[in-house]
Every structure is written in C-alpha cells, then in structure tokens.
Design an enzyme around this catalytic site. Structure first.
Site, PDB file in Angstrom:
ATOM      1  N   LYS A  81       0.878  -1.180   0.000  1.00 22.30           N
ATOM      2  CA  LYS A  81       0.000   0.000   0.000  1.00 22.30           C
ATOM      3  C   LYS A  81       0.910   1.223   0.000  1.00 22.30           C
ATOM      4  O   LYS A  81       1.427   1.630   1.031  1.00 22.30           O
ATOM      5  CB  LYS A  81      -0.876  -0.016   1.252  1.00 22.30           C
TER       6      LYS A  81
ATOM      7  N   GLU B  86       9.493   1.622  11.139  1.00 23.10           N
ATOM      8  CA  GLU B  86      10.584   2.594  10.929  1.00 23.10           C
ATOM      9  C   GLU B  86       9.921   3.966  10.962  1.00 23.10           C
ATOM     10  O   GLU B  86       9.177   4.325  10.057  1.00 23.10           O
ATOM     11  CB  GLU B  86      11.273   2.292   9.596  1.00 23.10           C
TER      12      GLU B  86
ATOM     13  N   CYS C  74      13.785  10.131   6.840  1.00 19.40           N
ATOM     14  CA  CYS C  74      13.717   9.569   8.195  1.00 19.40           C
ATOM     15  C   CYS C  74      15.047   9.736   8.904  1.00 19.40           C
ATOM     16  O   CYS C  74      15.101  10.019  10.088  1.00 19.40           O
ATOM     17  CB  CYS C  74      13.313   8.099   8.136  1.00 19.40           C
TER      18      CYS C  74
ATOM     19  N   GLU D 258      10.640  15.833  15.523  1.00 26.35           N
ATOM     20  CA  GLU D 258      10.939  15.649  14.100  1.00 26.35           C
ATOM     21  C   GLU D 258      10.205  16.747  13.320  1.00 26.35           C
ATOM     22  O   GLU D 258       8.986  16.878  13.438  1.00 26.35           O
ATOM     23  CB  GLU D 258      10.469  14.271  13.624  1.00 26.35           C
TER      24      GLU D 258
HETATM   25  O1  TXE Z   1       2.561   9.916   7.788  1.00 25.65           O
HETATM   26  P1  TXE Z   1       1.692   8.596   7.965  1.00 25.65           P
HETATM   27  P2  TXE Z   1       2.209  11.300   7.074  1.00 25.65           P
HETATM   28  C1  TXE Z   1       6.568  11.522   9.642  1.00 25.65           C
HETATM   29  C2  TXE Z   1       7.004  12.957   9.397  1.00 25.65           C
HETATM   30  C3  TXE Z   1       5.770  13.578   8.812  1.00 25.65           C
HETATM   31  C4  TXE Z   1       4.675  12.856   9.573  1.00 25.65           C
HETATM   32  C5  TXE Z   1       3.314  12.823   8.912  1.00 25.65           C
HETATM   33  O2  TXE Z   1       7.318  13.564  10.627  1.00 25.65           O
HETATM   34  O3  TXE Z   1       5.717  14.966   9.016  1.00 25.65           O
HETATM   35  O4  TXE Z   1       5.154  11.547   9.712  1.00 25.65           O
HETATM   36  O5  TXE Z   1       3.383  12.229   7.610  1.00 25.65           O
HETATM   37  C6  TXE Z   1      -0.319   5.152   5.683  1.00 25.65           C
HETATM   38  N1  TXE Z   1      -3.349   2.406   8.802  1.00 25.65           N
HETATM   39  N2  TXE Z   1       6.984  10.632   8.563  1.00 25.65           N
HETATM   40  O6  TXE Z   1       0.906  11.795   7.568  1.00 25.65           O
HETATM   41  O7  TXE Z   1       0.289   8.909   8.324  1.00 25.65           O
HETATM   42  C7  TXE Z   1      -0.318   6.291   4.677  1.00 25.65           C
HETATM   43  O8  TXE Z   1      -1.319   6.075   3.703  1.00 25.65           O
HETATM   44  C8  TXE Z   1      -2.415   1.992   7.933  1.00 25.65           C
HETATM   45  C9  TXE Z   1       8.229   9.940   8.758  1.00 25.65           C
HETATM   46  O9  TXE Z   1       2.331  11.138   5.625  1.00 25.65           O
HETATM   47  O10 TXE Z   1       2.448   7.755   8.919  1.00 25.65           O
HETATM   48  C10 TXE Z   1       1.102   6.215   4.143  1.00 25.65           C
HETATM   49  O11 TXE Z   1       1.165   5.164   3.178  1.00 25.65           O
HETATM   50  N3  TXE Z   1      -1.697   2.840   7.174  1.00 25.65           N
HETATM   51  C11 TXE Z   1       8.489   8.944   7.739  1.00 25.65           C
HETATM   52  C12 TXE Z   1       1.907   5.818   5.389  1.00 25.65           C
HETATM   53  O12 TXE Z   1       0.961   5.266   6.302  1.00 25.65           O
HETATM   54  C13 TXE Z   1      -1.911   4.159   7.314  1.00 25.65           C
HETATM   55  C14 TXE Z   1       7.895   9.029   6.419  1.00 25.65           C
HETATM   56  C15 TXE Z   1       2.630   6.982   6.076  1.00 25.65           C
HETATM   57  O13 TXE Z   1       1.685   7.929   6.507  1.00 25.65           O
HETATM   58  C16 TXE Z   1      -2.867   4.653   8.225  1.00 25.65           C
HETATM   59  C17 TXE Z   1       6.638   9.756   6.381  1.00 25.65           C
HETATM   60  C18 TXE Z   1      -3.603   3.708   8.984  1.00 25.65           C
HETATM   61  N4  TXE Z   1      -4.522   4.085   9.883  1.00 25.65           N
HETATM   62  C19 TXE Z   1       6.251  10.543   7.423  1.00 25.65           C
HETATM   63  N5  TXE Z   1      -2.839   6.002   8.167  1.00 25.65           N
HETATM   64  C20 TXE Z   1       9.768   8.189   7.786  1.00 25.65           C
HETATM   65  N6  TXE Z   1       9.982   7.410   8.845  1.00 25.65           N
HETATM   66  O14 TXE Z   1      10.575   8.249   6.874  1.00 25.65           O
HETATM   67  C21 TXE Z   1      -1.916   6.353   7.249  1.00 25.65           C
HETATM   68  N7  TXE Z   1      -1.358   5.244   6.720  1.00 25.65           N
END
Ligand code: TXE
Length: 485
Positions: A181, A256, A290, A387
C-alpha cells in the site's frame, strides 16, 4: 500538465494478481505535483475489498507458481528486475521527481538504489539458510528459515522507491508474497515497479499493489486476518495504530518511524570534511528523510567556525521545482508545508544564522519553504527535540563529551548518529553509548548501502531493514531436533 500519456502502466488502477484492475470503490484520488500544486493524474482509491482481493491473490501465489520457486529462481527474478530498472533510470527518476517533488539528481539516486536492492536481495535469496546446533548425544538439531507467508508493506511518500526496494525486495527474496500500500501522496513509482516486475516474469500474485488512503486501504491491510507480517515506514502516531491493529492477529510488525538524528562535531574534527555532510544530511529531499540530521551538536572551540561555514552553505542553497534540479525541491504537500511553517513559527525567538533562497519564478501553487539554519538552540526547545521533516536544522553548542552524549541521547528517538572526531578512543566510547540504530564515524550515512542494517530504537521504531537482517526479519525460524540414538 497531465501524465497519463507518458506512462507505460495504468496509474488509476490497482495491480492485483498480475493484472491492472479498477478499484472496487469505483473512486480515484488526485495525484498532485508538489512543484506546481497541479493534479498530474488520478490514482485508484483502493478499499478493503481491493485489499481482500490482493490478499487472496497472494495466497494463491504461495500455493501456486511463486511458492514453488526455488530460492535461486526467486533470486534470478529479482536480479532481472534490478537490470530492468536500470533500463528505465530516466523515466523512473522523472516520475519520482514529479510525484515527490525531489530534485532530479536525488530521484535518480533513488532509482539506482532500487536497482541495487534488487541486485542485493536477488543475490542473497539462495544464501539465506538455517544452522546446525551441537546438542545432546543422539540428537541432530538444525534450524529452517521459512517465509512468514503474506507480508503487508505500508510505504510513505518521501522515498517510495528506496523503501519499496528494501522492504518488498527482502520479503520476496525470502519467499513471501507481498501486498503493498503506497502513500496516497506519491505512488506512481510503486505502480511502475509492479509493472516492471510483471515484465520480467514475477509470477502473478507474488506482488500486489493497492493504492489508496491510509485510513481505508492501509487500515484494511493491517487489520486483515490473512496477513502474516507488516512492515511500516511513517509517522509515530500511525505506526502505533498499525502495531495495535496487527496485534489483534498477533502479527509481527517492523516499524521505521523517523528520528531527530544528531551529528556530534568535536574540536579535533576535520571540519572541511564534515561540512558537506553536516548540511546535506539536513536538506536532502527537503529534509523529508527519516534519517535526516536535524541536530548539529558542536563543541565550543570550533562552534563559531562551523556555524559560519554552514551559514555560507545555506546562503547558496537554491530552492525550486524538481525538474529544475536545484539543491532543494518543494515539500510533498500543503499540509507538510503548514506543519514545517508552524515549527518555523515556534522558532521566532531563536537566532537564525542563514536561510536558503527560493527562486523568484517558482510556480505559485508549489509547496516551497525556505531552508533555515537556527543556532544556539537550547537542547530542550521543540525544534531540538521534535521531528520537523523539512529543510530546517538546529545547531547546539556543547562543552565536553559527556554533555554531547547527554544531548544526543536526550530525545525520544534513536535512528542515526554521527561522530566527527580524530580521537579513536572517543569514537569507540560514543559509538557504544549513543542511543541509535546506526552510528557513523567521520561520515554520515556511508552512502546508504543496501548491505547496512537499518532501524531504530525508542520512537524511531523497532526491527531492522536492509542487509541480511531484513531477510531474517521476513522469515520465521523453525528448530528441528531429531533423536536417532
Ligand atoms: O505519515 P503517515 P504522514 C513523519 C514525518 C511527517 C509525519 C506525517 O514527521 O511529518 O510523519 O506524515 C499510511 N493504517 N513521517 O501523515 O500517516 C499512509 O497512507 C495503515 C516519517 O504522511 O504515517 C502512508 O502510506 N496505514 C516517515 C503511510 O501510512 C496508514 C515518512 C505513512 O503515513 C494509516 C513519512 C492507517 N490508519 C512521514 N494512516 C519516515 N519514517 O521516513 C496512514 N497510513
């Protein structure tokens, strides 16, 4: 600008059982180019029914052709996929640049990394084996490494290709079938990857891709009773939801979740060597990494010099559309732009050493933000602890090694750290005592090699990706004890 005519695959469909299929929701979502704010194509809005179909296809694949492949055959397919990716470097880099907003040269590096993951895991597939264990007289004991079965992969928008490479590549090499996904903000290269896998002969159902919203397709995937392992990269908040959801079926999870990674610069460091790493690790992919290094800890003897040199680099940073291939592109979305702006607002009382320059003619609708270097930041300030996920770094002074260590370990995260010093004993002491999944000495990131196990502690998550550790994570170990007298 619309993209559809440029693509060799269907951006608005799901990839299930080796075929392009309309989402059962009948709905699509707009894909926005962060450089312009314009919609470039529509993608499928996958739902629980699509996830169900994908899990069924993966189940069939394991019973069928994919499950019967030997490790060497799986390795050959992944190796061929890596070679195929190398024939599409320009197309894939352009797609990633348009979709994520990252400058072309960074997108290109991501394509090469994706190919390298396929090469690494293709080569490793038939080198993954159990052990024999010396035991009591009359016994022969050995272990078998078996795939979990069906692995779910939830991938964010910041490095789609790299994260797919390290997670899906390792899962397939170990003999799992995968349901992926990708993020709703950037999923085009995930779809392209699936189509290239089909072209090199990955059996149907071995890899399925269901684009869509996190709360719909993502949540359906983690809650599905047919999934045997979940690999998630994203935010701490969503990671906790994912873990709780998987726990209902006692399914193992790799998380992660990012970090607040420090670089520690001591008085005896080679500052000229450190400088490009100090800045680049903070602004690469507009800081949406990250393992971004958003905290620079500098010993007082070289503090002014390091700040001055970093400030000069910041003044030369140019920000603009991804295809212009400057130093920094836009952020992924208006939401991310707002989030980072709110951090900049919290820093209004802090010292700003320098800012980068947004080009004058950037499109109005793009999600640009000025790279900003804050100095003399108290280690307890929100900008030094949370972060930010934007091109923002804070510099924090310290007096001695003990203080540097306390500051380095003073956040909830623990993903990456680096030590800049010529003192070998100090390097060894700190490498042991810093709370971090990776520690670099006189470099940062070591080129991000596929070979190097990666993952965090604390709020950075748990489990390890990359290297052989990822293969171990995508298998379950069975112990066989035979008594033969
Ligand atoms: O993250 P989400 P977002 C951090 C970074 C950023 C913040 C928000 O600080 O500002 O997160 O980003 C899926 N069940 N990182 O909102 O929500 C979503 O569709 C299952 C750090 O984009 O964590 C996407 O595919 N899946 C980071 C993925 O989760 C769900 C990279 C990431 O989204 C879901 C990105 C649910 N209930 C953001 N809700 C890194 N570690 O590199 C969302 N998703």
């Amino acid at each position: 600008m619309t993209l559809e005519n440029d693509l060799w695959f269907n951006p608005n469909k799901c990839f299930i059982n080796g075929r392009w299929i309309q989402s059962q929701s009948g709905k699509t979502l707009p894909m926005v180019d962060p450089s312009t704010g314009e919609t470039i194509c529509e993608i499928a809005r996958g739902n629980a029914a699509d996830i169900d179909a994908a899990v069924n296809a993966a189940t069939d694949a394991l019973i069928g052709e994919w499950g019967q492949k030997t490790a060497a055959e799986r390795g050959r397919i992944l190796t061929a996929l890596g070679q195929k990716i190398l024939t599409k470097v320009d197309e894939l880099a352009r797609l990633e640049a348009l979709d994520v907003g990252k400058p072309l040269k960074q997108a290109r590096a991501d394509v090469l990394a994706l190919a390298r993951y396929m090469e690494f895991y293709g080569g490793a597939a038939d080198k993954l084996h159990g052990d024999t264990i010396p035991y009591l007289d009359g016994y022969t004991v050995y272990t078998l490494r078996e795939p979990h079965g069906i692995t779910g992969h939830i991938v964010p928008w910041n490095y789609p290709m790299q994260i797919i490479g390290r997670s899906v590549g390792a899962a397939l090499a170990a003999g799992n079938a995968a349901v992926l996904k990708p993020a709703e903000e950037a999923c085009l290269t995930a779809l392209a990857f699936a189509d290239l896998a089909r072209q090199v002969g990955l059996p149907e159902g071995a890899l399925n891709v269901v684009p869509g919203l996190g709360a719909e397709a993502g949540a359906a995937l983690t809650a599905h009773a047919g999934i045997h392992h979940v690999s998630f990269t994203g935010s701490v908040a969503t990671g906790s939801l994912v873990q709780a959801s998987a726990a209902r079926h006692t399914v193992p999870v790799t998380l992660e979740l990012g970090g607040k990674s420090p670089q520690l610069v001591f008085d005896d460091a080679d500052i000229d060597a450190a400088l490009p790493f100090l800045v680049n690790a903070g602004i690469q992919n507009a800081g949406q990494t990250c393992s971004a290094s958003s905290r620079i800890l500098v010993q007082r003897g070289v503090y002014d010099h390091v700040v001055n040199q970093m400030a000069k680099c910041y003044q030369n940073l140019r920000v603009g559309p991804a295809l212009n291939d400057l130093d920094v592109g836009p952020l992924i979305s208006a939401r991310q732009q707002q989030l980072v702006s709110s951090f900049l607002d919290q820093g209004q009382d802090l010292e700003v050493a320098a800012k980068g320059v947004i080009e004058k003619d950037v499109p109005n609708g793009g999600f640009y933000i000025q790279p900003t270097l804050f100095t003399n930041v108290p280690a307890t300030h929100a900008l030094a602890r949370d972060e930010i996920f934007g091109p923002v770094q804070v510099v924090i002074p310290f007096d001695d090694e003990a203080e540097a260590l306390a500051i380095a370990n003073g956040t909830d995260y623990g993903l990456v750290a680096s030590i800049w010093s010529r003192d070998g004993a100090r390097q060894m002491r700190l490498a042991r005592s810093i709370k971090s999944g990776q520690v670099f000495i006189n470099n940062y990131g070591a080129g991000g090699g596929a070979e190097l196990p990666f993952g965090g502690s604390g709020k950075s998550g748990h489990g390890r990706e990359k290297g052989f550790e990822a293969l171990y994570g995508f298998t379950k170990l069975k112990t066989v004890a035979a008594y033969h007298g």
